[in-house]
Design a protein around this motif. Structure first.
Motif, PDB file in Angstrom:
ATOM      1  N   GLU A  69      -4.609  16.095  -7.343  1.00  0.00           N
ATOM      2  CA  GLU A  69      -4.090  16.324  -8.683  1.00  0.00           C
ATOM      3  C   GLU A  69      -3.613  15.006  -9.296  1.00  0.00           C
ATOM      4  O   GLU A  69      -2.848  14.269  -8.687  1.00  0.00           O
ATOM      5  N   VAL A  70      -4.085  14.751 -10.505  1.00  0.00           N
ATOM      6  CA  VAL A  70      -3.635  13.590 -11.269  1.00  0.00           C
ATOM      7  C   VAL A  70      -3.081  14.114 -12.591  1.00  0.00           C
ATOM      8  O   VAL A  70      -3.783  14.776 -13.353  1.00  0.00           O
ATOM      9  N   LYS A  71      -1.809  13.832 -12.828  1.00  0.00           N
ATOM     10  CA  LYS A  71      -1.161  14.237 -14.077  1.00  0.00           C
ATOM     11  C   LYS A  71      -1.180  13.049 -15.034  1.00  0.00           C
ATOM     12  O   LYS A  71      -0.694  11.974 -14.689  1.00  0.00           O
ATOM     13  N   LEU A  72      -1.747  13.257 -16.212  1.00  0.00           N
ATOM     14  CA  LEU A  72      -1.820  12.199 -17.216  1.00  0.00           C
ATOM     15  C   LEU A  72      -0.772  12.429 -18.295  1.00  0.00           C
ATOM     16  O   LEU A  72      -0.600  13.552 -18.779  1.00  0.00           O
ATOM     17  N   LYS A  73      -0.102  11.350 -18.654  1.00  0.00           N
ATOM     18  CA  LYS A  73       0.871  11.387 -19.747  1.00  0.00           C
ATOM     19  C   LYS A  73       0.659  10.132 -20.579  1.00  0.00           C
ATOM     20  O   LYS A  73       0.715   9.028 -20.048  1.00  0.00           O
ATOM     21  N   ALA A  74       0.403  10.323 -21.862  1.00  0.00           N
ATOM     22  CA  ALA A  74       0.209   9.174 -22.741  1.00  0.00           C
ATOM     23  C   ALA A  74       0.968   9.411 -24.038  1.00  0.00           C
ATOM     24  O   ALA A  74       0.952  10.513 -24.584  1.00  0.00           O
ATOM     25  N   SER A  75       1.629   8.385 -24.518  1.00  0.00           N
ATOM     26  CA  SER A  75       2.326   8.455 -25.802  1.00  0.00           C
ATOM     27  C   SER A  75       1.319   8.774 -26.897  1.00  0.00           C
ATOM     28  O   SER A  75       0.166   8.341 -26.837  1.00  0.00           O
ATOM     29  N   ASP A  76       1.761   9.505 -27.904  1.00  0.00           N
ATOM     30  CA  ASP A  76       0.867   9.869 -29.008  1.00  0.00           C
ATOM     31  C   ASP A  76       0.502   8.683 -29.891  1.00  0.00           C
ATOM     32  O   ASP A  76      -0.560   8.652 -30.482  1.00  0.00           O
ATOM     33  N   ASN A  77       1.365   7.720 -29.980  1.00  0.00           N
ATOM     34  CA  ASN A  77       1.156   6.607 -30.907  1.00  0.00           C
ATOM     35  C   ASN A  77       0.682   5.329 -30.222  1.00  0.00           C
ATOM     36  O   ASN A  77       1.077   4.240 -30.611  1.00  0.00           O
ATOM     37  N   LEU A  78      -0.181   5.462 -29.248  1.00  0.00           N
ATOM     38  CA  LEU A  78      -0.674   4.269 -28.559  1.00  0.00           C
ATOM     39  C   LEU A  78      -1.650   3.501 -29.450  1.00  0.00           C
ATOM     40  O   LEU A  78      -2.500   4.104 -30.115  1.00  0.00           O
ATOM     41  N   PRO A  79      -1.566   2.190 -29.441  1.00  0.00           N
ATOM     42  CA  PRO A  79      -2.552   1.386 -30.177  1.00  0.00           C
ATOM     43  C   PRO A  79      -3.860   1.351 -29.382  1.00  0.00           C
ATOM     44  O   PRO A  79      -3.946   1.922 -28.292  1.00  0.00           O
ATOM     45  N   VAL A  80      -4.856   0.684 -29.915  1.00  0.00           N
ATOM     46  CA  VAL A  80      -6.058   0.445 -29.117  1.00  0.00           C
ATOM     47  C   VAL A  80      -5.836  -0.840 -28.324  1.00  0.00           C
ATOM     48  O   VAL A  80      -5.012  -1.685 -28.681  1.00  0.00           O
TER      49      VAL A  80
END
Length: 183
Positions: free
Chosen positions: A46-57
């Motif tokens: 299991e890999v849980k991904l969490k990323a901020s909504d406002n990430l730049p490229v």
């Protein structure tokens, strides 16, 4: 693994070519997890991904960025306590100079310290010797995965650090500098 060794050799001889473009960080993280799960021994991890909504490229070679994440996941999986998930987080943080930087944070529980610096010789890697946990030789893929990830991160003037708690929780931080981010 053979492709990884070839990549290291190309980097050492200066023939390695980066194809930089604007990379969607969340998309690349999902792609890396799919690649990680393609390995039969990792399919059920299991890999849980969490990323901020406002990430730049991020301005990087997308294949190499995905490879960094995949290699970190593979390295962590080599020492993972069975049934423990790996959490992968991406967020923007301010460094000590007040500059924004992308931070990838990998968190997992393991009873074996991850080898990030590969503190033994290449000959030991080939023979499968080096650090031993509970009488078992080091997993060669762990050292190779972390070594390749570290090399690719350094190509972007990034930084890789490992923190461990007394509860066998490991946190691997990958930092990409501000000049790689486009808002």
């Amino acid at each position: 693994m053979i492709q990884d060794i070839r990549l290291i050799a190309e980097a050492e001889y200066g023939t390695f070519v980066l194809r930089e473009s604007s990379v969607n960080i969340s998309f690349a993280m999902h792609r890396a997890v799919r690649q990680f799960h393609q390995h039969p021994q990792h399919r059920h991890m299991e890999v849980k991904l969490k990323a901020s909504d406002n990430l730049p490229v991020l301005i990087v070679d997308e294949d190499r960025f995905t490879q960094i994440i995949t290699n970190l996941l593979c390295g962590a999986a080599a020492t993972l306590t069975q049934g423990t998930p790996i959490t992968l987080t991406a967020q923007i943080e301010q460094n000590e100079n007040g500059m924004n930087e992308l931070v990838l944070h990998l968190k997992y529980t393991s009873h074996a310290h991850p080898i990030v610096m590969a503190d033994f010789s290449q000959q030991d890697l080939v023979k499968g010797e080096g650090r031993k946990e509970a009488g078992v030789p080091i997993v060669q893929t762990e050292a190779m995965c972390f070594a390749l990830a570290r090399m690719l991160i350094f190509l972007y003037d990034g930084e890789l650090t490992v923190n461990a708690t007394k509860n066998d929780i490991y946190r691997i931080f990958v930092r990409f500098p501000k000049n790689r981010l486009v808002w």
